[in-house]
Design a protein around this motif. Structure first.
Motif, PDB file in Angstrom:
ATOM      1  N   SER A  97      -0.728  53.590 -34.594  1.00 29.37           N
ATOM      2  CA  SER A  97      -0.315  52.222 -34.935  1.00 29.37           C
ATOM      3  C   SER A  97      -1.114  51.214 -34.115  1.00 29.37           C
ATOM      4  CB  SER A  97       1.177  52.042 -34.674  1.00 29.37           C
ATOM      5  OG  SER A  97       1.445  52.079 -33.277  1.00 29.37           O
ATOM      6  N   PHE A  98      -1.106  49.960 -34.572  1.00 25.41           N
ATOM      7  CA  PHE A  98      -1.822  48.912 -33.837  1.00 25.41           C
ATOM      8  C   PHE A  98      -1.262  48.742 -32.436  1.00 25.41           C
ATOM      9  CE2 PHE A  98      -2.305  47.369 -38.287  1.00 25.41           C
ATOM     10  CZ  PHE A  98      -3.635  47.696 -38.384  1.00 25.41           C
ATOM     11  N   THR A  99       0.075  48.731 -32.338  1.00 22.09           N
ATOM     12  CA  THR A  99       0.704  48.544 -31.031  1.00 22.09           C
ATOM     13  C   THR A  99       0.302  49.646 -30.071  1.00 22.09           C
ATOM     14  OG1 THR A  99       2.618  47.464 -32.062  1.00 22.09           O
ATOM     15  CG2 THR A  99       2.901  48.307 -29.824  1.00 22.09           C
ATOM     16  N   ALA A 100       0.373  50.898 -30.534  1.00 23.59           N
ATOM     17  CA  ALA A 100       0.012  52.033 -29.686  1.00 23.59           C
ATOM     18  C   ALA A 100      -1.469  52.001 -29.325  1.00 23.59           C
ATOM     19  CB  ALA A 100       0.356  53.339 -30.396  1.00 23.59           C
ATOM     20  N   CYS A 101      -2.298  51.603 -30.276  1.00 22.03           N
ATOM     21  CA  CYS A 101      -3.744  51.573 -30.043  1.00 22.03           C
ATOM     22  C   CYS A 101      -4.109  50.546 -28.982  1.00 22.03           C
ATOM     23  CB  CYS A 101      -4.472  51.275 -31.347  1.00 22.03           C
ATOM     24  SG  CYS A 101      -6.278  51.340 -31.221  1.00 22.03           S
ATOM     25  N   PHE A 102      -3.608  49.334 -29.118  1.00 22.31           N
ATOM     26  CA  PHE A 102      -3.971  48.283 -28.164  1.00 22.31           C
ATOM     27  C   PHE A 102      -3.272  48.481 -26.820  1.00 22.31           C
ATOM     28  CE2 PHE A 102      -4.824  46.016 -32.251  1.00 22.31           C
ATOM     29  CZ  PHE A 102      -6.200  45.967 -32.093  1.00 22.31           C
ATOM     30  N   LEU A 103      -2.106  49.133 -26.819  1.00 22.80           N
ATOM     31  CA  LEU A 103      -1.455  49.481 -25.551  1.00 22.80           C
ATOM     32  C   LEU A 103      -2.280  50.541 -24.821  1.00 22.80           C
ATOM     33  CD1 LEU A 103       0.910  49.312 -23.575  1.00 22.80           C
ATOM     34  CD2 LEU A 103       2.092  51.052 -24.958  1.00 22.80           C
ATOM     35  N   PRO A 162      -7.410  40.502 -20.853  1.00 21.57           N
ATOM     36  CA  PRO A 162      -8.086  39.868 -22.000  1.00 21.57           C
ATOM     37  C   PRO A 162      -8.818  40.843 -22.917  1.00 21.57           C
ATOM     38  CG  PRO A 162      -8.477  38.603 -19.994  1.00 21.57           C
ATOM     39  CD  PRO A 162      -7.811  39.873 -19.573  1.00 21.57           C
ATOM     40  N   ILE A 163      -9.156  42.033 -22.445  1.00 23.65           N
ATOM     41  CA  ILE A 163      -9.919  42.976 -23.281  1.00 23.65           C
ATOM     42  C   ILE A 163      -9.116  43.383 -24.517  1.00 23.65           C
ATOM     43  CG2 ILE A 163     -11.005  45.257 -23.371  1.00 23.65           C
ATOM     44  CD1 ILE A 163     -11.771  44.880 -20.429  1.00 23.65           C
ATOM     45  N   PRO A 164      -7.907  43.955 -24.391  1.00 18.02           N
ATOM     46  CA  PRO A 164      -7.142  44.278 -25.605  1.00 18.02           C
ATOM     47  C   PRO A 164      -6.677  43.042 -26.366  1.00 18.02           C
ATOM     48  CG  PRO A 164      -5.814  44.675 -23.649  1.00 18.02           C
ATOM     49  CD  PRO A 164      -7.205  44.410 -23.180  1.00 18.02           C
ATOM     50  N   ILE A 165      -6.458  41.923 -25.652  1.00 18.00           N
ATOM     51  CA  ILE A 165      -6.045  40.695 -26.339  1.00 18.00           C
ATOM     52  C   ILE A 165      -7.158  40.191 -27.254  1.00 18.00           C
ATOM     53  CG2 ILE A 165      -5.447  38.265 -26.000  1.00 18.00           C
ATOM     54  CD1 ILE A 165      -3.995  39.089 -23.429  1.00 18.00           C
ATOM     55  N   LEU A 166      -8.382  40.170 -26.737  1.00 16.85           N
ATOM     56  CA  LEU A 166      -9.520  39.748 -27.557  1.00 16.85           C
ATOM     57  C   LEU A 166      -9.710  40.687 -28.746  1.00 16.85           C
ATOM     58  CD1 LEU A 166     -12.119  38.801 -24.782  1.00 16.85           C
ATOM     59  CD2 LEU A 166     -11.041  37.234 -26.410  1.00 16.85           C
ATOM     60  N   SER A 167      -9.518  41.981 -28.506  1.00 19.41           N
ATOM     61  CA  SER A 167      -9.693  42.959 -29.577  1.00 19.41           C
ATOM     62  C   SER A 167      -8.587  42.833 -30.619  1.00 19.41           C
ATOM     63  CB  SER A 167      -9.701  44.372 -28.982  1.00 19.41           C
ATOM     64  OG  SER A 167     -10.064  45.328 -29.940  1.00 19.41           O
ATOM     65  N   ALA A 168      -7.352  42.579 -30.182  1.00 22.38           N
ATOM     66  CA  ALA A 168      -6.228  42.468 -31.116  1.00 22.38           C
ATOM     67  C   ALA A 168      -6.320  41.212 -31.967  1.00 22.38           C
ATOM     68  CB  ALA A 168      -4.916  42.481 -30.334  1.00 22.38           C
ATOM     69  N   ARG A 169      -6.994  40.163 -31.468  1.00 20.49           N
ATOM     70  CA  ARG A 169      -7.098  38.911 -32.206  1.00 20.49           C
ATOM     71  C   ARG A 169      -8.195  38.937 -33.268  1.00 20.49           C
ATOM     72  NH1 ARG A 169      -5.035  34.156 -30.193  1.00 20.49           N
ATOM     73  NH2 ARG A 169      -6.912  33.039 -30.829  1.00 20.49           N
ATOM     74  N   LEU A 170      -9.016  39.991 -33.267  1.00 21.76           N
ATOM     75  CA  LEU A 170     -10.082  40.086 -34.257  1.00 21.76           C
ATOM     76  C   LEU A 170      -9.502  40.340 -35.649  1.00 21.76           C
ATOM     77  CD1 LEU A 170     -12.631  42.296 -32.266  1.00 21.76           C
ATOM     78  CD2 LEU A 170     -12.821  39.846 -32.728  1.00 21.76           C
ATOM     79  N   HIS A 171     -10.248  39.940 -36.671  1.00 18.94           N
ATOM     80  CA  HIS A 171      -9.839  40.178 -38.064  1.00 18.94           C
ATOM     81  C   HIS A 171     -10.487  41.463 -38.539  1.00 18.94           C
ATOM     82  CE1 HIS A 171     -10.348  39.611 -42.538  1.00 18.94           C
ATOM     83  NE2 HIS A 171      -9.043  39.599 -42.380  1.00 18.94           N
ATOM     84  N   TYR A 172      -9.653  42.454 -38.902  1.00 16.17           N
ATOM     85  CA  TYR A 172     -10.159  43.749 -39.344  1.00 16.17           C
ATOM     86  C   TYR A 172     -10.083  43.843 -40.870  1.00 16.17           C
ATOM     87  CZ  TYR A 172      -9.840  44.967 -34.447  1.00 16.17           C
ATOM     88  OH  TYR A 172     -10.011  44.987 -33.093  1.00 16.17           O
ATOM     89  N   CYS A 173     -11.151  44.298 -41.461  1.00 16.59           N
ATOM     90  CA  CYS A 173     -11.194  44.465 -42.907  1.00 16.59           C
ATOM     91  C   CYS A 173     -12.070  45.663 -43.228  1.00 16.59           C
ATOM     92  CB  CYS A 173     -11.751  43.215 -43.583  1.00 16.59           C
ATOM     93  SG  CYS A 173     -13.379  42.722 -42.995  1.00 16.59           S
TER      94      CYS A 173
END
Length: 315
Positions: A97-103, A162-173
């Motif tokens: 999941s996104f939460t698990a990945c960015f955590l 900021p590393i996971p925060i910057l990554s989580a804010r990206l738009h994935y497609c």
């Protein structure tokens, strides 16, 4: 969840897929057994060390408190990475999941510099013990350990968050398949449709600043230690002094050697299989964790005696 093909779906509707050694399925079979062994060894050895230091009052000293912190960091790093890798090997459950990945990304980017900073605090402890022995009791105190722990937690959390925060804010497609066994920042951000230059540059700067500065200061500490030891004229004094640093120096070698091999292998991706950096990244989260408590347990008489008392108490 909407239907998908080739793991290429809108990321808003799913998580990421970890394509762990998908091009080399045989690796999963022969890696699962040693990886499981190393994981159990790391968990058991670090838990034993923590319990021993907690129960044995003679080990309630600053150096062993720092060693306890190192064991806690190792346990968290192993639990963050290795179980998911083993689940992929055994059950082919690649979705995360996104939460698990960015955590997971946050913990990896945060705790590895915490380990190097803990090694730095331990190196300073050895520097004071050998270069300023008469002042050791007044400098290396419980208050010093408390301040060191606060500094380690604050510095690394503030700078790596900021590393996971910057990554989580990206738009994935498009594709949401990560070509890795873990949610490494560079592997995840590669899937984004946005410009990820800031994300990558920030991680590079922070990684080299934190871990690079820690290893540089550790090297300087041991340079001063070696210089002080060579001045000792009493028979056997130099050997005795160096033996007190031996365990710590071996732990630093475990940490830095695997890390450097991973960095250089990653830089030479055209000359080596792309699976090699992925393998080294996984092993770097378990091999030092498995060997650190064993090295200290074998080489430190006080810890060996504490473990023996613990075994006799439960025997």
């Amino acid at each position: 969840m909407l239907p998908y093909s080739n793991n290429s779906i809108s990321v808003e509707l799913s998580g990421f897929f970890l394509n762990c050694f998908v091009r080399s399925p045989n690796w999963q079979h022969w890696l699962s057994l040693p990886l499981s062994f190393l994981f159990l060894l790391a968990m058991g050895a670090n838990a034993t060390l923590l319990i021993t230091i907690w129960l044995e009052t003679s080990l309630h000293e600053p150096l062993y408190y720092l060693l306890s912190l190192l064991s806690l960091l190792d346990i968290v790093l192993c639990l963050t990475v290795i179980p998911k890798v083993l689940v992929i090997f055994w059950f082919d459950l690649r979705l995360i999941s996104f939460t698990a990945c960015f955590l997971q990304m946050f913990i990896m980017n945060n705790f590895l510099p915490m380990e190097s900073c803990t090694f730095l605090a331990m190196a300073y402890d050895r520097y004071v013990a050998i270069c300023k022995p008469l002042r050791y009791q007044s400098i290396i105190t419980d208050q010093f350990v408390a301040k060191a722990v606060v500094f380690i937690l604050t510095r690394n959390t503030v700078l790596t968050a900021p590393i996971p925060i910057l990554s989580a804010r990206l738009h994935y497609c498009g594709k949401n398949s990560i070509e890795n066994c873990i949610c490494a920042n560079l592997s995840v951000s590669k899937l984004s449709c946005d410009n990820v230059t800031l994300n990558r540059v920030y991680q590079l700067i922070i990684a080299w600043t934190l871990i690079g500065s820690d290893l540089t200061l550790i090297f300087l500490s041991y340079t001063f230690i070696l210089r002080a030891v060579l001045r000792l004229k009493a028979k056997g004094a130099a050997v005795k002094a160096l033996s007190t640093c031996g365990s710590h120096f071996i732990l630093i070698l475990f940490f830095s050697t695997i890390l450097l091999v991973f960095v250089f292998t990653h830089m030479a991706t055209k000359k080596v299989s792309p699976e090699i950096p992925i393998l080294l990244n996984v092993l770097h989260h378990v091999i030092p964790a498995a060997l650190n408590p064993i090295v200290y347990g074998v080489r430190t008489q006080e810890i060996k005696q504490g473990i023996w008392k613990l075994l006799k108490r439960n025997g």
